[in-house]
Write a protein that holds these residues in place. Structure first.
Motif, short mmCIF file in Angstrom:
data_model
loop_
_atom_site.label_atom_id
_atom_site.label_comp_id
_atom_site.label_asym_id
_atom_site.label_seq_id
_atom_site.Cartn_x
_atom_site.Cartn_y
_atom_site.Cartn_z
N UNK A 62 0.83 -1.20 0.00
CA UNK A 62 0.00 0.00 0.00
C UNK A 62 0.87 1.26 0.00
N UNK A 63 1.97 1.23 0.74
CA UNK A 63 2.89 2.37 0.74
C UNK A 63 3.47 2.56 -0.66
N UNK A 64 3.87 1.47 -1.29
CA UNK A 64 4.45 1.52 -2.64
C UNK A 64 3.41 2.04 -3.65
N UNK A 65 2.18 1.58 -3.52
CA UNK A 65 1.11 2.02 -4.42
C UNK A 65 0.86 3.51 -4.24
N UNK A 66 0.80 3.95 -2.98
CA UNK A 66 0.58 5.36 -2.71
C UNK A 66 1.67 6.21 -3.36
N UNK A 67 2.91 5.78 -3.26
CA UNK A 67 4.02 6.52 -3.86
C UNK A 67 3.88 6.56 -5.38
N UNK A 68 3.45 5.44 -5.98
CA UNK A 68 3.25 5.40 -7.44
C UNK A 68 2.20 6.42 -7.88
N UNK A 69 1.13 6.53 -7.10
CA UNK A 69 0.08 7.49 -7.45
C UNK A 69 0.63 8.91 -7.41
N UNK A 70 1.33 9.26 -6.32
CA UNK A 70 1.84 10.62 -6.21
C UNK A 70 2.89 10.92 -7.27
N UNK A 71 3.69 9.93 -7.65
CA UNK A 71 4.67 10.12 -8.73
C UNK A 71 3.98 10.38 -10.06
N UNK A 72 2.73 9.90 -10.19
CA UNK A 72 1.96 10.07 -11.42
C UNK A 72 0.93 11.19 -11.30
N UNK A 73 1.16 12.13 -10.39
CA UNK A 73 0.26 13.27 -10.18
C UNK A 73 -1.18 12.85 -9.92
N UNK A 74 -1.33 11.83 -9.09
CA UNK A 74 -2.65 11.35 -8.70
C UNK A 74 -2.66 11.16 -7.18
N UNK A 75 -3.85 11.22 -6.62
CA UNK A 75 -3.99 11.07 -5.17
C UNK A 75 -4.38 9.63 -4.82
N UNK A 76 -3.90 9.20 -3.66
CA UNK A 76 -4.23 7.88 -3.12
C UNK A 76 -4.39 8.06 -1.62
N UNK A 77 -5.63 8.00 -1.14
CA UNK A 77 -5.90 8.26 0.27
C UNK A 77 -6.61 7.05 0.87
N UNK A 78 -6.08 6.58 1.99
CA UNK A 78 -6.67 5.46 2.72
C UNK A 78 -7.53 6.03 3.84
N UNK A 79 -8.68 5.39 4.10
CA UNK A 79 -9.55 5.90 5.15
C UNK A 79 -10.23 4.78 5.92
N UNK A 80 -10.80 5.18 7.06
CA UNK A 80 -11.64 4.34 7.91
C UNK A 80 -10.97 3.04 8.39
N UNK A 81 -9.75 3.17 8.89
CA UNK A 81 -9.05 2.00 9.42
C UNK A 81 -9.66 1.57 10.75
N UNK A 82 -9.78 0.27 10.94
CA UNK A 82 -10.18 -0.26 12.23
C UNK A 82 -9.03 0.00 13.22
N UNK A 83 -9.34 0.19 14.52
CA UNK A 83 -8.28 0.50 15.50
C UNK A 83 -7.15 -0.52 15.52
N UNK A 84 -7.47 -1.82 15.40
CA UNK A 84 -6.41 -2.83 15.44
C UNK A 84 -5.51 -2.77 14.21
N UNK A 85 -6.07 -2.39 13.05
CA UNK A 85 -5.27 -2.24 11.83
C UNK A 85 -4.40 -0.99 11.96
#
Length: 131
Positions: A62-85
């Motif tokens: 997921x970290x690698x994917x997020x970096x790929x998006x930002x390198x390609x001028x696109x946003x990648x935002x993760x949301x609503x994580x469970x507390x244990x995650x």
């Protein structure tokens, strides 16, 4: 892997419908998410609310994917994580890198703000003229 996809004007909201993201799902997850970079609408909000556990290879991907998006001028935002995650990602020192939002609505706001920021920067015009 089961997902729900909701396409908006500026982004796709994808909800992973699995209780556990395991290492053997990593390739499928990466291929499906990175594929959005080929679309006209490249921005992505990834809702992980149903996910109760995540394995390290998936988190690192997921970290690698997020970096790929930002390198390609696109946003990648993760949301609503469970507390244990969230706690697990924090222990692995990945939470701060991923900077998830508490709600999907906040993730949408971030995508839209980043989109405006990119439009302003792509314009090439200075924001303020000192003349």
């Amino acid at each position: 892997m089961q997902v729900k996809i909701d396409t908006k004007e500026k982004f796709h909201a994808i909800t992973v419908l699995e209780p556990k993201l395991t290492a053997n799902m990593t390739a499928e997850l990466e291929a499906s998410l990175v594929g959005y970079l080929q679309n006209d609408v490249k921005n992505l909000v990834l809702n992980l609310n149903p996910v109760e556990a995540i394995e390290l290879p998936v988190a690192e991907t997921l970290v690698k994917i997020q970096q790929s998006f930002y390198e390609n001028n696109a946003s990648f935002v993760i949301c609503e994580l469970q507390p244990q995650v969230e706690n697990y990602l924090d222990e692995q020192q990945l939470l701060e890198i991923l900077s998830p939002t508490p709600t999907e609505s906040e993730a949408w706001d971030i995508v839209q703000m980043e989109e405006i920021e990119r439009e302003l920067l792509d314009d090439g015009e200075p924001l303020f003229n000192n003349d």
